[in-house]
Design a protein around this motif. Structure first.
Motif, PDB file in Angstrom:
ATOM      1  N   SER A  61      -3.923 -11.128  -2.605  1.00 52.64           N
ATOM      2  CA  SER A  61      -3.267 -10.529  -1.874  1.00 52.64           C
ATOM      3  C   SER A  61      -4.233  -9.055  -2.182  1.00 52.64           C
ATOM      4  O   SER A  61      -4.764  -9.384  -2.919  1.00 52.64           O
ATOM      5  N   GLY A  62      -4.500  -8.115  -1.996  1.00 57.99           N
ATOM      6  CA  GLY A  62      -5.349  -6.778  -2.352  1.00 57.99           C
ATOM      7  C   GLY A  62      -4.511  -6.490  -3.714  1.00 57.99           C
ATOM      8  O   GLY A  62      -6.046  -6.483  -4.711  1.00 57.99           O
ATOM      9  N   THR A  63      -3.715  -6.726  -4.175  1.00 58.84           N
ATOM     10  CA  THR A  63      -3.674  -6.488  -5.600  1.00 58.84           C
ATOM     11  C   THR A  63      -4.243  -7.250  -5.652  1.00 58.84           C
ATOM     12  O   THR A  63      -4.774  -6.624  -7.601  1.00 58.84           O
ATOM     13  N   PHE A  88       0.409   2.938  -4.619  1.00 61.80           N
ATOM     14  CA  PHE A  88      -0.743   2.977  -5.218  1.00 61.80           C
ATOM     15  C   PHE A  88      -0.933   3.366  -6.337  1.00 61.80           C
ATOM     16  O   PHE A  88      -1.763   2.672  -6.656  1.00 61.80           O
ATOM     17  N   ARG A  91       0.273   2.345  -9.209  1.00 61.52           N
ATOM     18  CA  ARG A  91      -0.019   0.566  -9.421  1.00 61.52           C
ATOM     19  C   ARG A  91      -0.700   0.960  -9.851  1.00 61.52           C
ATOM     20  O   ARG A  91      -1.253  -0.060 -10.697  1.00 61.52           O
ATOM     21  N   THR A 139      -1.381   5.020   1.363  1.00 60.93           N
ATOM     22  CA  THR A 139      -0.483   4.312   2.276  1.00 60.93           C
ATOM     23  C   THR A 139       0.720   4.300   2.304  1.00 60.93           C
ATOM     24  O   THR A 139       1.476   5.063   3.178  1.00 60.93           O
ATOM     25  N   ASP A 165      -9.189   1.929  -4.213  1.00 56.20           N
ATOM     26  CA  ASP A 165      -8.584   1.400  -3.678  1.00 56.20           C
ATOM     27  C   ASP A 165      -8.879   1.691  -1.824  1.00 56.20           C
ATOM     28  O   ASP A 165      -8.508   2.584  -1.719  1.00 56.20           O
ATOM     29  N   ILE A 167      -7.882  -0.068   0.082  1.00 57.03           N
ATOM     30  CA  ILE A 167      -7.061  -0.892   1.708  1.00 57.03           C
ATOM     31  C   ILE A 167      -7.272  -0.756   2.797  1.00 57.03           C
ATOM     32  O   ILE A 167      -7.032  -1.380   3.300  1.00 57.03           O
ATOM     33  N   GLN A 190      -4.868  -7.609   5.883  1.00 56.79           N
ATOM     34  CA  GLN A 190      -4.014  -7.603   6.569  1.00 56.79           C
ATOM     35  C   GLN A 190      -4.308  -6.451   6.711  1.00 56.79           C
ATOM     36  O   GLN A 190      -2.852  -5.504   7.348  1.00 56.79           O
ATOM     37  N   LYS A 191      -5.102  -5.364   7.232  1.00 54.31           N
ATOM     38  CA  LYS A 191      -4.489  -3.757   7.300  1.00 54.31           C
ATOM     39  C   LYS A 191      -5.971  -3.731   8.381  1.00 54.31           C
ATOM     40  O   LYS A 191      -5.640  -4.475   9.041  1.00 54.31           O
TER      41      LYS A 191
HETATM   42  C1  LIG Z   1      -3.182   1.217  -0.661  1.00 50.12           C
HETATM   43  C2  LIG Z   1      -3.117  -0.151  -0.868  1.00 50.12           C
HETATM   44  N1  LIG Z   1      -3.548  -0.600  -2.307  1.00 50.12           N
HETATM   45  C3  LIG Z   1      -2.562  -1.384  -2.535  1.00 50.12           C
HETATM   46  C4  LIG Z   1      -2.084  -2.323  -1.036  1.00 50.12           C
HETATM   47  C5  LIG Z   1      -1.796  -3.321  -2.022  1.00 50.12           C
HETATM   48  O1  LIG Z   1      -2.153  -4.355  -0.972  1.00 50.12           O
HETATM   49  P1  LIG Z   1      -1.077  -6.251  -0.804  1.00 50.12           P
HETATM   50  O2  LIG Z   1      -0.413  -5.695  -0.714  1.00 50.12           O
HETATM   51  O3  LIG Z   1      -1.967  -6.450  -0.845  1.00 50.12           O
HETATM   52  O4  LIG Z   1      -1.347  -6.290  -2.531  1.00 50.12           O
HETATM   53  C6  LIG Z   1      -1.824  -1.532  -0.338  1.00 50.12           C
HETATM   54  C7  LIG Z   1      -0.890  -2.694   1.060  1.00 50.12           C
HETATM   55  O5  LIG Z   1      -0.264  -2.153   2.285  1.00 50.12           O
HETATM   56  C8  LIG Z   1      -2.418  -0.269   0.213  1.00 50.12           C
HETATM   57  O6  LIG Z   1      -2.813   0.050   1.083  1.00 50.12           O
END
Ligand SMILES: Cc1ncc(COP(=O)(O)O)c(C=O)c1O
Length: 379
Positions: A61-63, A88, A91, A139, A165, A167, A190-191
């Protein structure tokens, strides 16, 4: 009959062209057929990220790619600056902490964009900061941060990189990586890429690759140097999500056919229509000053519980919208319009919003939001 719609900021709805390709019999990832596909995908990603450099692809996943930009860019004892204006942003700080990286947070009120001057001041007062971590589109709050302005500041520091980021930014609004001098740009499948979850992307500038050369933090799966070497041979270091690569080739084709500029314009239009509809209904935006075109975060009026409205969306109409997280829990709903969405999708979601709010006792005249959306859409 049950029909389902995703209006969540990931995963998003998928085009039939992508779905059909992914349903084909699987190929092997060490065959020439896959290498040809990989070569096409590499070029498509460079177009999407607006960079001449390689865009690394990870099955995660993006993380995963976010984590990789800490473990591959930084070294023991390095310090980072982290823009924290939502879940995020937080994160980034959590990942730094996991790798023992000291970070200075720039805390931003939820719903607001970061003031680039704060970054300027932080860098001036502490030249030992090696990386600035931020979101392009946060997000959890629906905010767009001023990436170009931040990049202009970071550029002046030879030993500091900007890590974005994007994403929910890439494929939504303009983030020309090379032109703006962004050092690292991360995204996920997935975006706006209109794929299922499972692929993460990271593109690095020449300056960022120099940081990778000296990085001594522990890494194994997310090893940028190793992945770069493999990518140059149209391969992945490990078994990739082959079906997602097949889908990726298709979604990149769709994006290239529409053209980036048209893609950005479409997102802008959908976002503007959503925002004008919400305002016409007497509701407030959670991020009025700097809204992202990826999603619209709507403040819940007095007496309307966000969680309840979100549940009703699904129960009554099969629609998934997102609620608020942490401090925004129950207080907002988030309506996404990134990826495979067109004008009438927004008319539908606004119509559903009106019907549900009315049912919950919010005073409104049906059609008010739809009218405002339509007026924006035909402009
Ligand atoms: C801005 C942003 N960063 C990071 C993520 C994390 O991505 P993932 O849930 O694919 O690990 C998301 C996912 O919703 C996001 O919208």
């Amino acid at each position: 009959m049950e029909k389902k719609y995703l209006f969540s900021p990931g995963p998003t709805m998928l085009p039939p062209e992508v779905l059909l390709k992914m349903a084909e019999p699987i190929m092997h990832h060490r065959e020439p057929e896959f290498e040809r596909l990989f070569a096409e995908v590499r070029e498509g990603l460079k177009y999407l990220f607006q960079t001449k450099n390689e865009v690394l692809i990870f099955t995660s996943s993006g993380t995963g790619a976010m984590e990789g930009t800490v473990s591959n860019i930084l070294s023991k004892g390095d310090k980072a600056l982290v823009v924290r204006g939502g879940k995020f942003g937080e994160r980034w700080g959590e990942i730094c902490k996991a790798y023992g990286i000291e970070f200075i947070p720039i805390d931003v009120e939820w719903g607001k964009a970061v003031d680039p001057q704060k970054i300027q001041k932080a860098l001036e007062s502490d030249p030992s900061i090696r990386a600035v971590y931020t979101q392009a589109s946060e997000t959890s709050t629906g905010v767009k941060h001023p990436i170009n302005e931040i990049a202009e500041i970071v550029k002046k520091y030879e030993n500091t990189v900007i890590i974005v980021d994007a994403i929910t930014g890439i494929g939504v609004f303009n983030i020309p990586m090379d032109e703006w001098g962004l050092d690292v740009v991360v995204s996920g499948s997935q975006k706006a890429l209109m794929l299922p979850p499972g692929l993460a992307f990271a593109a690095l500038s020449d300056k960022a690759w120099k940081f990778v050369e000296r990085s001594d933090l522990p890494k194994f799966y997310f090893n940028f140097k190793k992945e770069l070497k493999n990518a140059q041979k149209n391969q992945n270091a490990f078994t990739p999500a082959i079906s997602l690569f097949v889908g990726l080739r298709e979604s990149l084709k769709l994006i290239q056919k529409e053209g980036l500029e048209a893609v950005f314009k479409r997102h802008e239009k959908l976002a503007e229509a959503t925002r004008s509809a919400v305002k016409a209904l007497g509701l407030e935006l959670y991020a009025p000053d700097s809204p992202s075109n990826a999603l619209t975060a709507v403040k819940m009026p007095e007496g309307i519980q966000g969680g309840k409205l979100k549940n009703l969306f699904f129960e009554k109409f099969g629609i998934t919208v997102a609620g608020g997280q942490d401090q925004a829990k129950g207080k907002i709903i988030r309506i996404a319009h990134l990826g495979y969405y067109e004008k009438l999708d927004m008319v539908m979601i606004i119509a559903a919003l009106e019907m549900l709010l009315k049912e919950m006792g919010y005073p409104l005249e049906l059609g008010t939001g739809v009218k405002a959306a339509e007026e924006t859409l035909i402009k």
